[in-house]
Design an enzyme around this catalytic site. Sequence first.
Site, PDB file in Angstrom:
ATOM      1  N   GLU A 255       0.758  -1.220   0.047  1.00 47.06           N
ATOM      2  CA  GLU A 255      -0.016   0.096   0.028  1.00 47.06           C
ATOM      3  C   GLU A 255       0.801   1.386   0.302  1.00 47.06           C
ATOM      4  O   GLU A 255       1.190   1.840   1.101  1.00 47.06           O
ATOM      5  CB  GLU A 255      -0.925  -0.077   1.269  1.00 47.06           C
TER       6      GLU A 255
ATOM      7  N   LYS B  70      -2.903  -2.184  -2.843  1.00 45.83           N
ATOM      8  CA  LYS B  70      -3.645  -1.233  -2.479  1.00 45.83           C
ATOM      9  C   LYS B  70      -3.395   0.355  -2.849  1.00 45.83           C
ATOM     10  O   LYS B  70      -2.510   0.969  -2.072  1.00 45.83           O
ATOM     11  CB  LYS B  70      -4.018  -1.267  -0.830  1.00 45.83           C
TER      12      LYS B  70
END
Length: 297
Positions: free
Chosen positions: A177, A214
């Site tokens: 992420e 993400k």
Amino acid sequence: MSKSAQAKQMETGAGFIAALDQSGGSTPKALALYGIGEDGYANDAEMYDLIHAMRARIATATAFTGDKVIGAILFEMTMDREIDGMPTAQYIWEKRGVVPFLKVDKGLEADTDGVQLMKPIDGLSDTLARANKAGIFGTKMRSVISAAHPDAIDAIVSQQFDIGKEIIAAGLMPILEPEITISIDDKSQAEDMLRDSIAKHLADLPKNQKIMLKLTLPETPNQYKSLIDHPQVMRVVALSGGYSREQANAKLAQNAGMIASFSRALSEGLSADQSDEDFNATIAATIDEITAASNAG
């Protein structure tokens, strides 16, 4: 727990991933949005009891099932607690059909050249061993990009991939992420740099290994389509990043193959004071909206 069944659900499930992983720094804000101010608890122990109660209420809601909520990211303390007398990860998979993930990062370093690398993840190997024992399928770790500096962005991606390989070696699926701050002026340029850096690092990843990503909802629709279609990317999920649920859903619907992994946008409209009937109705409507946006592309 069957990791092959969990992998199939993550690859093909028509839904989204719930982010239930608020950590110490973000917990007071999450509780405040839920209607519990800082005067509602006397210390950290009480605060964490309250946030776990909120997460448990979400996880036990009638609509919180794997046909729409295909996965959920847990905070480490949540993994170590129980819901309805069962360990949390076991409960959400066996009782709700939701694949469990674990947040493993320990926060961010100070900003350098417009990025914040992750702090060292002390005890990672022990955490991964505990995660495997608890039935966790994968992990998530977050770093932040606040300026379009190519070398700094590449440093962020390098760190994510390096730790991701450790996680893969432990038998877990890493969600990388590298979040881009939504308010920066050069967000589009940063997104181009991020996409290209991830592609470069994917080319060096052993062909038998996969990751998940993400990413912040992009300015340009389908910005990350080449990553979504990459054979070594199991799934690309979107964080809401401060957008309202309405804004986030609208942006998400413009990106084919990208699904949601919302935290604040998921809990928006929920309150500790709601009756169970109102709470369940609110989260059911929210889950339907986010699922529709995740499937729209």
